[in-house]
Design an enzyme around this catalytic site. Structure first.
Site, short mmCIF file in Angstrom:
data_model
loop_
_atom_site.label_atom_id
_atom_site.label_comp_id
_atom_site.label_asym_id
_atom_site.label_seq_id
_atom_site.Cartn_x
_atom_site.Cartn_y
_atom_site.Cartn_z
N SER A 44 0.89 -1.14 0.00
CA SER A 44 0.00 0.00 0.00
C SER A 44 0.93 1.19 0.00
CB SER A 44 -0.89 -0.01 1.24
OG SER A 44 -1.72 1.12 1.18
N LEU A 45 0.97 1.87 -1.12
CA LEU A 45 2.03 2.86 -1.33
C LEU A 45 1.94 4.02 -0.34
CD1 LEU A 45 1.93 2.81 -5.22
CD2 LEU A 45 3.78 1.96 -3.77
N LYS A 87 11.88 3.57 -16.27
CA LYS A 87 11.11 2.36 -15.96
C LYS A 87 11.43 1.32 -17.04
CE LYS A 87 6.60 1.36 -14.00
NZ LYS A 87 5.56 1.98 -13.22
N GLU A 126 -1.57 11.68 11.99
CA GLU A 126 -1.86 10.39 12.61
C GLU A 126 -1.42 9.21 11.76
OE1 GLU A 126 -4.00 12.90 12.31
OE2 GLU A 126 -4.28 13.54 14.38
N ARG A 145 -9.23 7.40 30.31
CA ARG A 145 -8.14 8.02 29.53
C ARG A 145 -7.00 8.45 30.46
NH1 ARG A 145 -9.30 14.26 28.36
NH2 ARG A 145 -10.88 14.63 29.93
N GLY A 176 5.73 8.00 -8.38
CA GLY A 176 4.27 8.05 -8.33
C GLY A 176 3.79 7.98 -6.88
N ASN A 221 11.27 7.33 -12.03
CA ASN A 221 11.30 6.70 -13.35
C ASN A 221 10.21 7.24 -14.28
OD1 ASN A 221 8.91 5.42 -12.61
ND2 ASN A 221 9.91 3.49 -12.08
N SER A 266 -4.91 15.46 26.30
CA SER A 266 -6.26 14.88 26.29
C SER A 266 -6.22 13.36 26.50
CB SER A 266 -6.94 15.14 24.95
OG SER A 266 -7.10 16.51 24.73
C1 LIG Z 1 -2.05 3.34 -1.90
C2 LIG Z 1 -1.95 2.65 -3.22
N1 LIG Z 1 -2.61 3.14 -4.29
C3 LIG Z 1 -2.53 2.51 -5.48
C4 LIG Z 1 -1.80 1.37 -5.62
C5 LIG Z 1 -1.75 0.63 -6.95
N2 LIG Z 1 -0.42 0.82 -7.58
C6 LIG Z 1 0.55 -0.09 -7.47
S1 LIG Z 1 1.96 0.37 -8.18
C7 LIG Z 1 1.29 1.83 -8.71
C8 LIG Z 1 2.13 2.81 -9.47
C9 LIG Z 1 3.34 3.17 -8.70
O1 LIG Z 1 4.12 4.09 -9.39
P1 LIG Z 1 5.52 4.52 -8.80
O2 LIG Z 1 5.39 4.85 -7.38
O3 LIG Z 1 6.05 5.58 -9.68
O4 LIG Z 1 6.38 3.20 -8.87
P2 LIG Z 1 7.05 2.53 -10.15
O5 LIG Z 1 6.33 1.26 -10.35
O6 LIG Z 1 6.89 3.46 -11.30
O7 LIG Z 1 8.44 2.35 -9.77
C10 LIG Z 1 -0.04 1.92 -8.31
C11 LIG Z 1 -0.93 3.05 -8.63
C12 LIG Z 1 -1.14 0.88 -4.48
N3 LIG Z 1 -0.43 -0.24 -4.51
N4 LIG Z 1 -1.20 1.56 -3.32
#
Ligand SMILES: Cc1ncc(C[n+]2csc(CCOP(=O)(O)OP(=O)(O)O)c2C)c(N)n1
Length: 696
Positions: free
Chosen positions: A194-195, A317, A440, A392, A226, A255, A419
């Site tokens: 999860s990026l 890439k 967070e 708390r 990305g 890339n 808090s």
């Molecule tokens: C939060 C999230 N959103 C979308 C995706 C789907 N996804 C996987 S790879 C990718 C593209 C990633 O591009 P980049 O970060 O430039 O990596 P590259 O493969 O070009 O090295 C996407 C949109 C994901 N894995 N996680």
């Protein structure tokens, strides 16, 4: 040719600000800090710096205890080494292609852009024991762009830890080399895929290395361009520079391409550099396919003090794959069968010394071995029956006391410490408290990072409502096999006047859905202390839900609490209904009990203590003893909370009927008691529900 530069000019000695110059002349002013692992007294304080220079000083001075490094002393590696690194990069490409072809899925083009980055990192820069990837002293690597997993696996095959033949089992059911990295593999600390989450976790590891372990291990994190559109990346960027994490390096694999189109900044490495600089990072822009430039940038990064370093690497890439390199529509696609032989032959032809191996340098042995001894409260809770304290606040007291017992306990908060009461911990143990500010998602990632390799027992707190914005991080924490503890205060309508934006009404649903999560919902000071103690020693994620109002202490100090063991707090031989409440609603149930008793109606009252696992045995037995009649009452939305947990527990038991009192619409501001009444979860409403049960 890409510019070799940072903000101080090309490879200049980076220390130039008046603050740093002042520090250079006052290096005998070390920070007053105590290692987690070592009780040696703090160094004596030397003259205080001018007040205008005090901001963030402890971080900077840590670094300046080392003599200044002459940045001109860099020597480029010899030609053989450079060729060896180029060869390894191509071997990594070859293995990434072969593995993704074998699984007929995966992301070879994302691997190929990072081949030189991985080669230089793993076989020139990083120090680790290849046979013992989880060694406490090793440098850490986080593959934030987790879809490039095949090249990570290929690197560990090259290092000799993974069998090369196993690479061809990528993504197969019986193989731990999954589509994205997880800590099932000893060389993975946090799951990615999860990026946008890797850098936050890397921050937690770097903070831990620098401030808790006080070790020389360094942390490297590889991100996609990305991926850098994710806000969480920039939360982490701000955190890392605020804390001067100069043991952290982020490598941006720029890339140009994302998944379905070009990433927004394309190849604009200057824009990336400016953004990183604006976030307080030391930056270098390099040609990401030039191993020599990478060696140099990483050498400088290691010696640059006071700031984290971002290496903005311009790459392509699919680099090295004719017809695929720098082309759109190749993301996540294995190389077609009819082209693979020619492309592999091309790469193979570039390798000059196919059998040459490069061993990574070994790390310094300066991180303590893992200590997993259980942590106990120093003494039994000190509350007396009937004392009034909010759960708390009891959390803050408990955490502080756990911190007294063990230096492994660390606390994080997102600017809500007054808090959530984590400030009680901070006051007693400031060197083990991490202020994460209002970020967070990053706080959760940092906490996960701190807890990796069992370096710390981390508790992160905020309003329970705000964990919902970090739900993806929490979900990934389960995949990461994290033992992080999350503590959410201000649950439900009982917070009163602040209104619905501050009320957590979905948190139980959220945390119950996490497979590795234990959900504590203590109802008084004593049980809160025990919840904190249990959480510190429990594997998996722990969530502790705490409440704002002061409520009476219900349990004797010596009362024992166990996960999955409910307490029956009121019972008689003539109970007509079982009422299950937690937190403030347990107190409402007790008030209802007293009122009904006056009318000659006895009810059984249960405190579940943990909502997951739920003590089905006690609940079913109580239900049976009360004619199958159960009422649940909760300060949570109807979906996914206590009521549904109870329903699930009795679902296969004939003759049990569960009536649920819960918040069934978006609430509003008001006084706590007014809101409990309005949303049908007060003592009055419980009494009415009990009466209705008989009327029916
Ligand atoms: C939060 C999230 N959103 C979308 C995706 C789907 N996804 C996987 S790879 C990718 C593209 C990633 O591009 P980049 O970060 O430039 O990596 P590259 O493969 O070009 O090295 C996407 C949109 C994901 N894995 N996680």
């Amino acid at each position: 040719m890409i510019a070799w530069s940072n903000e101080n000019g090309p490879w200049a000695e980076p220390v130039s600000s008046p603050r740093l110059k002042w520090l250079r002349t006052h290096v005998a002013w070390p920070p007053v800090t105590v290692s987690l692992w070592d009780d040696t007294p703090s160094p004596a304080k030397s003259p205080k710096p001018p007040s205008s220079l005090t901001h963030k000083l402890p971080v900077i001075t840590d670094s300046l205890q080392e003599p200044p490094v002459n940045m001109d002393s860099y020597h480029k590696p010899d030609e053989k080494t450079l060729q060896g690194l180029k060869d390894i990069a191509n071997k990594l490409r070859i293995n990434s292609i072969k593995a993704t072809c074998a699984s007929n899925s995966g992301h070879p083009s994302s691997c190929c852009s990072a081949a030189e980055l991985m080669s230089v990192l793993f076989f020139h820069t990083m120090r680790y024991k290849a046979k013992d990837p989880r060694n406490a002293c090793n440098d850490r690597f986080v593959m934030s762009k987790g879809h490039a997993a095949p090249i990570l696996y290929a690197a560990w095959a090259e290092a000799g830890y993974v069998k090369e033949a196993d690479l061809l089992n990528l993504r197969k059911l019986d193989c731990e080399l999954e589509g994205h990295p997880t800590p099932k593999l000893a060389f993975v600390d946090v799951a990615t895929g999860s990026l946008g989450q890797g850098l936050g976790a890397a921050c937690g590891m770097a903070y831990t290395g620098k401030h808790f372990d006080k070790s020389s291990y360094r942390v490297y994190c590889l991100l996609g361009d990305g991926e850098c559109s994710e806000g969480a990346v920039w939360e982490a960027m701000a955190f890392a520079s605020h804390y001067g994490l100069d043991n952290l390096v982020a490598i941006l694999d720029v890339n140009r391409l994302g998944q379905s189109e070009a990433a927004p900044l394309k190849h604009d490495t200057t824009a990336f550099q400016e953004r990183c600089k604006a976030f307080g990072w030391n930056t270098y822009v390099v040609d990401g396919h030039d191993v020599e430039e990478l060696c140099k940038a990483l050498w400088h990064a290691e010696r640059f003090k006071g700031k984290p370093t971002a290496i903005v690497a311009k790459t392509f890439k699919g680099k090295g794959l004719k017809g695929i390199e720098d082309q759109e529509n190749w993301h996540g696609k294995p190389v077609p069968k009819d082209r693979v032989d020619a492309l592999l032959a091309d790469l193979q032809a570039q390798i000059q010394a196919p059998n040459k191996q490069i061993q990574a340098e070994l790390p310094n042995e300066d991180a303590a071995p893992v200590d997993n001894t259980p942590i106990q409260l120093p003494t039994a809770p000190e509350y007396k029956l009937g004392d009034k304290i909010s759960t708390r606040k009891a959390y803050g007291v408990a955490l502080k006391r756990m911190g007294d017992s063990s230096k492994r306990v660390v606390a994080l908060d997102g600017d809500t410490k007054n808090s959530t009461f984590s400030e009680i911990f901070k006051k007693a143990h400031p060197e083990r408290y991490i202020e994460c500010f209002i970020a967070e998602q990053n706080m959760v990632s940092v906490a996960i990072g701190c807890a990796t390799r069992d370096r710390t027992v981390a508790f992160a707190s905020t309003f329970a409502a705000f964990f919902s914005r970090a739900y993806d991080q929490i979900r990934m924490a389960a995949i990461s096999q994290s033992n992080v503890n999350l503590v959410g205060s201000h649950c439900g309508v009982s917070i009163g006047e602040d209104g619905p934006s501050q009320m957590a009404l979905e948190d139980l649903a959220m945390f119950r859905a996490i497979p590795t999560c234990t959900v504590f919902y203590p109802s008084d000071g004593v049980s809160t202390e025990r919840a904190v103690e249990l959480a510190a020693n429990t594997k998996g994620i722990c969530f502790i839900r705490t409440s704002r109002p002061d409520t009476a202490v219900l349990y004797e100090a010596g009362e024992k609490f166990e996960i999955g063991k409910a307490r029956v707090v009121r019972q008689s031989d003539s109970d007509k209904v079982t009422v299950i409440g937690a937190g403030v609603t347990l107190h409402e149930a007790l008030a209802a009990h007293d009122q009904l008793a006056k009318e000659g109606v006895n009810i059984r009252v249960i405190d579940p203590f943990t909502i997951k696992p739920l003590d089905a045995e006690t609940i079913v037995a109580s239900a049976r003893a009360t004619g199958g009649r159960v009422i649940t009452v909760e300060d949570h939305y109807k979906e996914g909370g206590l009521g549904e947990a109870v329903l699930a527990a009795v679902g296969e038991e004939p003759g049990i009927i569960v009536q649920r009192l819960a918040v069934d619409r978006v609430p509003q501001s008001g006084k706590p008691q007014e809101l409990l009444d309005l949303f049908g979860i007060s003592a009055k409403c419980i009494v009415a529900a009990v009466r209705r049960t008989f009327a029916n």
